[in-house]
Design a protein around this motif. Structure first.
Motif, PDB file in Angstrom:
ATOM      1  N   ALA A  12      -6.331  -9.616  -5.717  1.00 18.35           N
ATOM      2  CA  ALA A  12      -7.600 -10.294  -5.356  1.00 18.35           C
ATOM      3  C   ALA A  12      -7.353 -11.763  -5.028  1.00 18.35           C
TER       4      ALA A  12
ATOM      5  N   TRP B 227      -5.180   9.940  -0.885  1.00 15.79           N
ATOM      6  CA  TRP B 227      -6.640   9.893  -0.770  1.00 15.79           C
ATOM      7  C   TRP B 227      -7.287  10.556  -1.989  1.00 15.79           C
ATOM      8  N   PHE B 228      -8.550  10.285  -2.213  1.00 13.04           N
ATOM      9  CA  PHE B 228      -9.271  10.937  -3.317  1.00 13.04           C
ATOM     10  C   PHE B 228      -9.271  12.439  -3.051  1.00 13.04           C
ATOM     11  N   GLY B 229      -8.901  13.181  -4.087  1.00 13.98           N
ATOM     12  CA  GLY B 229      -8.816  14.642  -3.940  1.00 13.98           C
ATOM     13  C   GLY B 229      -7.424  15.088  -3.591  1.00 13.98           C
ATOM     14  N   GLU B 230      -6.509  14.138  -3.282  1.00  8.63           N
ATOM     15  CA  GLU B 230      -5.110  14.497  -3.000  1.00  8.63           C
ATOM     16  C   GLU B 230      -4.250  14.265  -4.248  1.00  8.63           C
TER      17      GLU B 230
ATOM     18  N   GLN C 151      -1.077   0.688  -8.382  1.00  3.89           N
ATOM     19  CA  GLN C 151      -2.052   1.507  -7.651  1.00  3.89           C
ATOM     20  C   GLN C 151      -2.288   0.885  -6.271  1.00  3.89           C
ATOM     21  N   ASN C 152      -1.745  -0.305  -6.069  1.00  3.33           N
ATOM     22  CA  ASN C 152      -2.014  -1.041  -4.834  1.00  3.33           C
ATOM     23  C   ASN C 152      -1.154  -0.518  -3.688  1.00  3.33           C
TER      24      ASN C 152
ATOM     25  N   VAL D  35      -1.014   7.142   2.278  1.00  7.19           N
ATOM     26  CA  VAL D  35      -1.621   6.770   0.990  1.00  7.19           C
ATOM     27  C   VAL D  35      -2.150   8.052   0.353  1.00  7.19           C
TER      28      VAL D  35
ATOM     29  N   ILE E 159      -5.378  -7.450 -18.947  1.00 10.25           N
ATOM     30  CA  ILE E 159      -5.891  -8.720 -18.413  1.00 10.25           C
ATOM     31  C   ILE E 159      -6.848  -8.378 -17.276  1.00 10.25           C
TER      32      ILE E 159
ATOM     33  N   ALA F  56     -11.758   6.993   2.069  1.00 11.67           N
ATOM     34  CA  ALA F  56     -10.390   7.278   1.589  1.00 11.67           C
ATOM     35  C   ALA F  56     -10.291   8.733   1.153  1.00 11.67           C
TER      36      ALA F  56
ATOM     37  N   ARG G 149      -7.686  -3.152   7.298  1.00 15.05           N
ATOM     38  CA  ARG G 149      -7.095  -3.552   6.018  1.00 15.05           C
ATOM     39  C   ARG G 149      -5.665  -4.036   6.226  1.00 15.05           C
TER      40      ARG G 149
ATOM     41  N   SER H  64      -9.673  -1.502 -12.859  1.00 17.99           N
ATOM     42  CA  SER H  64     -10.941  -1.111 -13.492  1.00 17.99           C
ATOM     43  C   SER H  64     -10.744   0.091 -14.416  1.00 17.99           C
TER      44      SER H  64
END
Ligand code: BV8
Ligand code: ZN
Length: 260
Positions: free
Chosen positions: A36, A173-176, A114-115, A171, A225, A60, A79, A202
Protein backbone atom coordinates in the motif's frame (compact mmCIF):
# COMPACT_ATOMS: atom_id res chain seq x y z
CA UNK A 1 -1.20 -2.75 30.95
CA UNK A 2 -0.17 0.84 30.30
CA UNK A 3 -2.79 3.27 28.96
CA UNK A 4 -0.02 5.23 27.22
CA UNK A 5 -0.30 4.21 23.54
CA UNK A 6 3.26 5.26 22.72
CA UNK A 7 4.66 3.27 25.64
CA UNK A 8 2.47 0.31 24.67
CA UNK A 9 3.76 0.50 21.07
CA UNK A 10 7.34 0.73 22.31
CA UNK A 11 6.85 -2.38 24.46
CA UNK A 12 5.25 -4.26 21.54
CA UNK A 13 8.19 -3.37 19.30
CA UNK A 14 10.67 -4.57 21.93
CA UNK A 15 8.77 -7.85 22.32
CA UNK A 16 8.81 -8.45 18.56
CA UNK A 17 12.54 -7.65 18.35
CA UNK A 18 13.07 -10.19 21.17
CA UNK A 19 11.04 -12.81 19.28
CA UNK A 20 13.20 -12.18 16.18
CA UNK A 21 16.40 -12.50 18.24
CA UNK A 22 15.30 -15.76 19.91
CA UNK A 23 13.64 -17.56 16.97
CA UNK A 24 15.63 -20.27 15.15
CA UNK A 25 13.51 -19.71 12.04
CA UNK A 26 11.11 -16.97 10.93
CA UNK A 27 8.21 -17.24 8.47
CA UNK A 28 6.56 -14.07 7.15
CA UNK A 29 3.20 -13.84 5.31
CA UNK A 30 2.53 -10.58 3.47
CA UNK A 31 -0.63 -9.17 1.92
CA UNK A 32 -1.62 -6.15 -0.12
CA UNK A 33 -1.09 -3.82 2.87
CA UNK A 34 2.69 -4.22 2.54
CA UNK A 35 2.49 -2.73 -0.99
CA UNK A 36 0.00 0.00 0.00
CA UNK A 37 2.79 2.46 0.91
CA UNK A 38 4.26 1.93 -2.56
CA UNK A 39 1.04 3.34 -3.98
CA UNK A 40 -0.58 0.04 -5.01
CA UNK A 41 -4.23 0.01 -3.89
CA UNK A 42 -5.12 -2.91 -1.63
CA UNK A 43 -7.68 -5.42 -2.77
CA UNK A 44 -10.32 -3.94 -0.54
CA UNK A 45 -9.61 -0.29 -1.37
CA UNK A 46 -12.40 1.16 -3.45
CA UNK A 47 -11.51 0.66 -7.10
CA UNK A 48 -10.72 3.94 -8.83
CA UNK A 49 -11.92 5.51 -12.04
CA UNK A 50 -12.98 3.14 -14.80
CA UNK A 51 -12.87 0.23 -12.38
CA UNK A 52 -15.00 1.85 -9.67
CA UNK A 53 -18.06 -0.03 -10.92
CA UNK A 54 -16.40 -3.44 -10.79
CA UNK A 55 -15.84 -5.66 -7.75
CA UNK A 56 -12.33 -7.21 -7.82
CA UNK A 57 -13.86 -10.38 -6.41
CA UNK A 58 -15.94 -10.53 -9.59
CA UNK A 59 -13.11 -9.74 -12.02
CA UNK A 60 -10.49 -12.06 -10.45
CA UNK A 61 -12.36 -15.23 -11.50
CA UNK A 62 -12.20 -17.74 -14.38
CA UNK A 63 -15.89 -17.03 -15.06
CA UNK A 64 -15.22 -13.32 -15.64
CA UNK A 65 -12.36 -14.16 -18.02
CA UNK A 66 -14.51 -16.66 -19.94
CA UNK A 67 -17.34 -14.12 -20.16
CA UNK A 68 -15.22 -11.10 -21.14
CA UNK A 69 -11.49 -11.79 -21.67
CA UNK A 70 -10.96 -8.28 -23.02
CA UNK A 71 -12.40 -6.55 -19.90
CA UNK A 72 -10.51 -8.80 -17.45
CA UNK A 73 -7.16 -8.47 -19.25
CA UNK A 74 -7.62 -4.68 -19.55
CA UNK A 75 -8.14 -4.58 -15.75
CA UNK A 76 -4.93 -6.55 -15.20
CA UNK A 77 -3.08 -4.41 -17.73
CA UNK A 78 -4.18 -1.28 -15.83
CA UNK A 79 -2.84 -2.87 -12.60
CA UNK A 80 0.45 -3.68 -14.40
CA UNK A 81 0.72 -0.06 -15.54
CA UNK A 82 0.17 1.08 -11.93
CA UNK A 83 2.71 -1.43 -10.59
CA UNK A 84 5.29 -0.41 -13.19
CA UNK A 85 5.23 3.12 -11.68
CA UNK A 86 5.62 1.85 -8.10
CA UNK A 87 8.79 1.07 -6.17
CA UNK A 88 9.43 -1.07 -3.09
CA UNK A 89 8.79 0.85 0.15
CA UNK A 90 10.78 0.66 3.46
CA UNK A 91 8.62 -2.30 4.51
CA UNK A 92 9.75 -4.37 1.50
CA UNK A 93 13.37 -3.29 2.04
CA UNK A 94 13.23 -4.18 5.74
CA UNK A 95 12.08 -7.72 4.88
CA UNK A 96 14.94 -8.14 2.40
CA UNK A 97 17.39 -6.92 5.08
CA UNK A 98 15.83 -9.30 7.64
CA UNK A 99 16.32 -12.28 5.31
CA UNK A 100 20.01 -11.37 4.87
CA UNK A 101 20.50 -10.89 8.64
CA UNK A 102 18.78 -14.14 9.65
CA UNK A 103 20.29 -16.32 6.93
CA UNK A 104 23.67 -14.71 7.64
CA UNK A 105 23.27 -15.86 11.25
CA UNK A 106 22.48 -19.40 10.08
CA UNK A 107 18.76 -19.05 10.89
CA UNK A 108 15.81 -20.05 8.70
CA UNK A 109 13.74 -17.45 6.83
CA UNK A 110 10.73 -17.94 4.52
CA UNK A 111 8.76 -15.13 2.88
CA UNK A 112 5.26 -16.12 1.77
CA UNK A 113 3.35 -13.51 -0.19
CA UNK A 114 -0.23 -13.16 -1.42
CA UNK A 115 0.87 -10.19 -3.52
CA UNK A 116 1.22 -10.47 -7.29
CA UNK A 117 3.28 -7.27 -7.83
CA UNK A 118 6.79 -8.78 -7.34
CA UNK A 119 7.91 -5.75 -5.29
CA UNK A 120 9.48 -8.15 -2.76
CA UNK A 121 11.86 -9.44 -5.44
CA UNK A 122 12.55 -5.88 -6.59
CA UNK A 123 13.49 -5.02 -2.97
CA UNK A 124 15.98 -7.90 -2.86
CA UNK A 125 13.97 -10.66 -1.16
CA UNK A 126 15.11 -14.07 -2.43
CA UNK A 127 12.81 -16.99 -3.32
CA UNK A 128 9.51 -15.67 -1.96
CA UNK A 129 6.64 -18.19 -2.10
CA UNK A 130 4.07 -16.51 -4.41
CA UNK A 131 0.84 -18.13 -3.23
CA UNK A 132 -1.30 -16.28 -5.78
CA UNK A 133 1.10 -16.06 -8.71
CA UNK A 134 2.29 -12.91 -10.47
CA UNK A 135 0.80 -10.08 -12.52
CA UNK A 136 3.94 -10.13 -14.68
CA UNK A 137 3.65 -13.74 -15.85
CA UNK A 138 1.10 -14.56 -18.54
CA UNK A 139 -0.04 -18.04 -19.67
CA UNK A 140 -1.54 -19.09 -22.99
CA UNK A 141 -4.97 -20.66 -22.44
CA UNK A 142 -4.48 -22.81 -25.55
CA UNK A 143 -0.92 -24.19 -25.52
CA UNK A 144 -0.01 -23.40 -21.90
CA UNK A 145 3.12 -21.41 -22.82
CA UNK A 146 3.97 -19.20 -19.83
CA UNK A 147 6.38 -16.25 -19.86
CA UNK A 148 7.15 -12.98 -18.10
CA UNK A 149 5.65 -10.02 -19.99
CA UNK A 150 7.08 -6.62 -19.09
CA UNK A 151 5.64 -4.63 -22.05
CA UNK A 152 3.10 -2.09 -20.69
CA UNK A 153 0.41 -1.67 -21.96
CA UNK A 154 -0.37 -4.72 -24.11
CA UNK A 155 -1.12 -3.89 -27.77
CA UNK A 156 -4.37 -5.85 -27.64
CA UNK A 157 -6.73 -7.33 -25.02
CA UNK A 158 -6.53 -10.20 -24.45
CA UNK A 159 -2.85 -10.44 -25.45
CA UNK A 160 -2.22 -13.30 -27.87
CA UNK A 161 0.26 -16.18 -27.94
CA UNK A 162 2.22 -17.06 -31.11
CA UNK A 163 -0.13 -20.05 -31.40
CA UNK A 164 -3.05 -17.61 -31.62
CA UNK A 165 -4.37 -18.55 -28.17
CA UNK A 166 -5.48 -15.95 -25.58
CA UNK A 167 -3.04 -15.19 -22.78
CA UNK A 168 -4.30 -14.79 -19.19
CA UNK A 169 -2.40 -13.55 -16.13
CA UNK A 170 -0.68 -16.43 -14.29
CA UNK A 171 -2.40 -15.48 -11.04
CA UNK A 172 -4.64 -17.70 -8.88
CA UNK A 173 -8.24 -16.55 -9.36
CA UNK A 174 -11.00 -17.05 -6.78
CA UNK A 175 -12.22 -20.62 -7.13
CA UNK A 176 -8.86 -21.79 -8.54
CA UNK A 177 -6.50 -24.04 -6.62
CA UNK A 178 -3.20 -22.60 -5.44
CA UNK A 179 -0.06 -24.15 -6.98
CA UNK A 180 0.39 -27.33 -4.90
CA UNK A 181 4.18 -27.23 -4.42
CA UNK A 182 4.06 -23.56 -3.34
CA UNK A 183 1.20 -24.14 -0.91
CA UNK A 184 2.89 -27.24 0.53
CA UNK A 185 6.13 -25.30 1.07
CA UNK A 186 4.20 -22.46 2.74
CA UNK A 187 2.38 -24.91 5.02
CA UNK A 188 5.68 -26.52 6.07
CA UNK A 189 7.28 -23.11 6.66
CA UNK A 190 4.36 -22.14 8.92
CA UNK A 191 4.31 -25.45 10.81
CA UNK A 192 8.03 -25.51 11.48
CA UNK A 193 8.92 -21.92 12.34
CA UNK A 194 9.72 -20.37 15.71
CA UNK A 195 8.17 -17.01 14.77
CA UNK A 196 5.32 -16.28 12.31
CA UNK A 197 4.62 -12.69 11.22
CA UNK A 198 1.38 -11.77 9.42
CA UNK A 199 1.99 -8.40 7.72
CA UNK A 200 -0.52 -6.20 5.86
CA UNK A 201 -3.19 -8.81 5.24
CA UNK A 202 -6.87 -8.78 6.11
CA UNK A 203 -6.57 -12.52 6.87
CA UNK A 204 -9.80 -13.19 4.95
CA UNK A 205 -8.63 -15.09 1.87
CA UNK A 206 -8.21 -18.85 2.24
CA UNK A 207 -6.12 -20.94 2.36
CA UNK A 208 -3.48 -18.20 3.07
CA UNK A 209 -5.49 -16.97 6.06
CA UNK A 210 -5.04 -20.36 7.78
CA UNK A 211 -1.23 -20.15 7.90
CA UNK A 212 -1.23 -18.11 11.13
CA UNK A 213 -3.29 -20.78 12.88
CA UNK A 214 -1.01 -23.50 11.49
CA UNK A 215 2.05 -21.68 12.84
CA UNK A 216 0.53 -21.22 16.29
CA UNK A 217 -0.46 -24.91 16.38
CA UNK A 218 3.17 -25.72 15.59
CA UNK A 219 4.26 -23.79 18.67
CA UNK A 220 5.42 -20.59 16.95
CA UNK A 221 5.29 -17.15 18.46
CA UNK A 222 2.88 -15.10 16.31
CA UNK A 223 2.90 -11.39 15.39
CA UNK A 224 0.60 -9.25 13.26
CA UNK A 225 1.16 -5.71 11.91
CA UNK A 226 -1.89 -3.98 10.45
CA UNK A 227 -3.49 -0.53 10.95
CA UNK A 228 -6.80 -2.36 11.41
CA UNK A 229 -8.02 -5.33 13.45
CA UNK A 230 -8.37 -8.63 11.55
CA UNK A 231 -9.83 -12.06 12.44
CA UNK A 232 -6.27 -13.09 13.34
CA UNK A 233 -5.67 -10.19 15.78
CA UNK A 234 -7.15 -11.85 18.90
CA UNK A 235 -5.19 -15.03 18.23
CA UNK A 236 -1.61 -13.73 17.97
CA UNK A 237 0.93 -13.03 20.73
CA UNK A 238 1.43 -9.42 19.60
CA UNK A 239 -0.92 -7.52 17.26
CA UNK A 240 0.41 -4.03 16.46
CA UNK A 241 -1.81 -1.32 14.96
CA UNK A 242 0.42 0.37 12.42
CA UNK A 243 1.88 0.53 8.92
CA UNK A 244 4.52 -2.00 7.90
CA UNK A 245 6.53 0.64 6.01
CA UNK A 246 6.89 2.58 9.26
CA UNK A 247 7.10 -0.19 11.88
CA UNK A 248 9.32 -2.82 10.24
CA UNK A 249 12.36 -0.49 9.99
CA UNK A 250 11.87 0.50 13.67
CA UNK A 251 11.65 -3.15 14.77
CA UNK A 252 14.82 -4.00 12.85
CA UNK A 253 16.71 -1.06 14.33
CA UNK A 254 15.78 -2.34 17.83
CA UNK A 255 16.81 -5.86 16.73
CA UNK A 256 20.23 -4.58 15.70
CA UNK A 257 20.67 -3.18 19.22
CA UNK A 258 19.46 -6.30 21.06
CA UNK A 259 20.91 -9.00 18.78
CA UNK A 260 23.90 -10.73 20.48
C1 BV8 B 1 -9.22 -22.00 -3.32
C2 BV8 B 1 -4.71 -13.09 -7.21
C3 BV8 B 1 -10.09 -24.16 -3.69
C4 BV8 B 1 -5.63 -12.45 -8.18
C5 BV8 B 1 -6.03 -13.48 -5.18
C6 BV8 B 1 -13.12 -21.08 2.95
C7 BV8 B 1 -14.13 -20.27 3.41
C8 BV8 B 1 -14.69 -19.30 2.57
C9 BV8 B 1 -14.23 -19.14 1.26
C10 BV8 B 1 -13.24 -19.97 0.83
C11 BV8 B 1 -12.68 -20.93 1.66
N1 BV8 B 1 -11.74 -21.59 0.95
C12 BV8 B 1 -11.70 -21.07 -0.29
C13 BV8 B 1 -12.58 -20.08 -0.38
C14 BV8 B 1 -12.85 -19.24 -1.54
C15 BV8 B 1 -11.82 -18.13 -1.68
C16 BV8 B 1 -11.79 -17.23 -0.49
O1 BV8 B 1 -10.93 -17.34 0.37
N2 BV8 B 1 -12.72 -16.32 -0.43
C17 BV8 B 1 -12.72 -15.37 0.67
C18 BV8 B 1 -12.86 -13.96 0.13
C19 BV8 B 1 -13.83 -15.72 1.64
N3 BV8 B 1 -10.50 -18.69 -1.88
C20 BV8 B 1 -10.16 -19.12 -3.10
O2 BV8 B 1 -10.94 -19.13 -4.05
C21 BV8 B 1 -8.75 -19.65 -3.28
N4 BV8 B 1 -8.82 -20.91 -3.95
O3 BV8 B 1 -9.38 -22.08 -2.15
O4 BV8 B 1 -9.47 -23.02 -4.20
C22 BV8 B 1 -9.90 -25.20 -4.71
C23 BV8 B 1 -9.21 -26.35 -4.38
C24 BV8 B 1 -9.06 -27.34 -5.33
C25 BV8 B 1 -9.55 -27.16 -6.64
C26 BV8 B 1 -10.21 -25.98 -6.97
C27 BV8 B 1 -10.39 -24.98 -6.02
C28 BV8 B 1 -7.94 -18.70 -4.15
C29 BV8 B 1 -7.69 -17.42 -3.42
C30 BV8 B 1 -6.71 -16.55 -4.24
C31 BV8 B 1 -7.47 -15.48 -4.98
N5 BV8 B 1 -6.53 -14.60 -5.67
N6 BV8 B 1 -5.13 -12.74 -5.86
C32 BV8 B 1 -5.46 -10.96 -8.23
O5 BV8 B 1 -4.67 -10.40 -7.44
O6 BV8 B 1 -6.14 -10.35 -9.06
S1 BV8 B 1 -6.48 -13.00 -3.65
C33 BV8 B 1 -6.32 -11.32 -3.59
O7 BV8 B 1 -7.09 -10.91 -2.51
C34 BV8 B 1 -4.93 -10.86 -3.25
O8 BV8 B 1 -3.92 -11.63 -3.80
C35 BV8 B 1 -4.89 -10.95 -1.76
O9 BV8 B 1 -4.37 -12.17 -1.35
C36 BV8 B 1 -6.32 -10.97 -1.38
C37 BV8 B 1 -6.60 -9.76 -0.56
O10 BV8 B 1 -6.07 -10.04 0.68
P1 BV8 B 1 -5.01 -9.06 1.34
O11 BV8 B 1 -3.70 -9.27 0.70
O12 BV8 B 1 -5.13 -9.25 2.77
O13 BV8 B 1 -5.47 -7.61 0.92
P2 BV8 B 1 -6.73 -6.84 1.48
O14 BV8 B 1 -6.99 -5.71 0.55
O15 BV8 B 1 -7.82 -7.81 1.77
O16 BV8 B 1 -6.25 -6.29 2.89
C38 BV8 B 1 -5.18 -5.39 2.94
C39 BV8 B 1 -4.83 -5.28 4.41
O17 BV8 B 1 -3.72 -4.39 4.53
C40 BV8 B 1 -5.95 -4.69 5.24
O18 BV8 B 1 -6.14 -5.48 6.41
C41 BV8 B 1 -5.43 -3.30 5.64
O19 BV8 B 1 -5.84 -2.92 6.94
C42 BV8 B 1 -3.94 -3.53 5.61
N7 BV8 B 1 -3.10 -2.35 5.34
C43 BV8 B 1 -3.42 -1.25 4.61
N8 BV8 B 1 -2.34 -0.40 4.59
C44 BV8 B 1 -1.36 -1.02 5.31
C45 BV8 B 1 -1.84 -2.25 5.78
N9 BV8 B 1 -1.09 -3.08 6.53
C46 BV8 B 1 0.15 -2.69 6.84
N10 BV8 B 1 0.70 -1.52 6.42
C47 BV8 B 1 -0.03 -0.67 5.66
N11 BV8 B 1 0.52 0.49 5.26
ZN1 ZN C 1 -0.19 -20.63 -27.15
Amino acid sequence: MTRDPDLQLERQIERIAGFLRDAGSVTVLTGAGVSAESGIPTFRDAQTGLWAKYDPMELATPQAFARDPSLVTRWYDERRRKCAECKPNPGHLALAWLQDALEGAGKGFTLITQNVDRLHQEAGSRDPLELHGSLWVWRCTSCGDEREERQVPFPEHPPRCECGGMRRPAVVWFGEALPEPVLAAAWRAAEGCGLFMSLGTSSLVEPAASLGRVAAAGGARTVEINPRETPLSPRVDVSVRGATGELLPVILSVLEQVAP
